[in-house]
Design a protein around this motif. Structure first.
Motif, PDB file in Angstrom:
ATOM      1  N   LYS A  59       0.987  -1.098  -0.090  1.00 30.16           N
ATOM      2  CA  LYS A  59      -0.083   0.115  -0.002  1.00 30.16           C
ATOM      3  C   LYS A  59       0.959   1.105   0.151  1.00 30.16           C
ATOM      4  O   LYS A  59       0.707   2.175  -0.768  1.00 30.16           O
ATOM      5  CB  LYS A  59      -0.834   0.074   1.281  1.00 30.16           C
ATOM      6  CG  LYS A  59      -2.073   0.655   1.270  1.00 30.16           C
ATOM      7  CD  LYS A  59      -2.978   0.546   2.445  1.00 30.16           C
ATOM      8  CE  LYS A  59      -4.452   1.378   2.258  1.00 30.16           C
ATOM      9  NZ  LYS A  59      -5.258   0.981   3.295  1.00 30.16           N
ATOM     10  N   THR A  83      -0.670   0.991  12.304  1.00 32.95           N
ATOM     11  CA  THR A  83      -1.404   1.600  11.272  1.00 32.95           C
ATOM     12  C   THR A  83      -2.938   1.533  11.410  1.00 32.95           C
ATOM     13  O   THR A  83      -3.551   2.420  10.616  1.00 32.95           O
ATOM     14  CB  THR A  83      -0.772   1.526   9.828  1.00 32.95           C
ATOM     15  OG1 THR A  83      -0.679   0.189   9.571  1.00 32.95           O
ATOM     16  CG2 THR A  83       0.698   1.937   9.962  1.00 32.95           C
ATOM     17  N   TRP A 109      -6.157   5.933   6.487  1.00 27.30           N
ATOM     18  CA  TRP A 109      -5.154   6.001   5.688  1.00 27.30           C
ATOM     19  C   TRP A 109      -5.025   7.110   5.128  1.00 27.30           C
ATOM     20  O   TRP A 109      -3.884   7.756   4.581  1.00 27.30           O
ATOM     21  CB  TRP A 109      -5.476   4.931   4.666  1.00 27.30           C
ATOM     22  CG  TRP A 109      -4.430   4.836   3.439  1.00 27.30           C
ATOM     23  CD1 TRP A 109      -4.750   5.205   2.110  1.00 27.30           C
ATOM     24  CD2 TRP A 109      -3.167   4.460   3.523  1.00 27.30           C
ATOM     25  NE1 TRP A 109      -3.636   5.214   1.591  1.00 27.30           N
ATOM     26  CE2 TRP A 109      -2.673   4.595   2.308  1.00 27.30           C
ATOM     27  CE3 TRP A 109      -2.522   3.741   4.510  1.00 27.30           C
ATOM     28  CZ2 TRP A 109      -1.252   4.051   1.990  1.00 27.30           C
ATOM     29  CZ3 TRP A 109      -1.037   3.558   4.310  1.00 27.30           C
ATOM     30  CH2 TRP A 109      -0.503   3.870   2.882  1.00 27.30           C
TER      31      TRP A 109
END
Length: 130
Positions: free
Chosen positions: A16, A95, A100
């Motif tokens: 990602k 995370t 995000w």
């Protein structure tokens, strides 16, 4: 001790981050001397990643004001990065606790603080204004 990604969670995060960072002008991915996967512009890192015991983590270059803001949030997922935190680096241990979009914004900030002005201007010209 290795910081190589082996867990599914770590590999997913790496993919990602890679897909986002590699869209920025002149970014390179490189494993540093400590085994961290880094994303760099002009050989200067702005994102560093690693994994310990199946738990991925990442550190991002920010300015000291952003760092202070992130660290003072209640229940923050951020911490001052060991050894380089005094330069504004923050670490995210998990995370999953951070949106995000916030991580993307911090990666762009890190890039902008690291890249030469010409590359930053190129990036800003290509990004949509909200």
């Amino acid at each position: 001790m290795t910081h190589e990604f082996k867990s599914a969670k770590g590999l997913e995060l790496l993919d990602k981050v890679r897909s986002f960072c590699m869209k920025l002008p002149q970014v390179e991915e490189k494993v540093d001397g400590f085994g961290h996967t880094t994303f760099r512009v002009k050989d200067k890192p702005f994102v560093m990643m690693g994994e310990n015991d199946g738990q991925p983590s990442m550190a991002l270059k920010t300015n000291l004001t952003t760092q202070e803001f992130l660290l003072q949030q209640e229940g923050t997922a951020y911490s001052k990065t060991a050894y380089i935190g005094h330069h504004g680096w923050v670490s995210i241990q998990d995370t999953a606790w951070v949106a995000w979009s916030e991580i993307e914004d911090l990666m762009v900030e890190g890039y902008a603080r690291t890249a030469p002005k010409k590359l930053v201007a190129e990036l800003m010209a290509s990004r949509p204004v909200y």
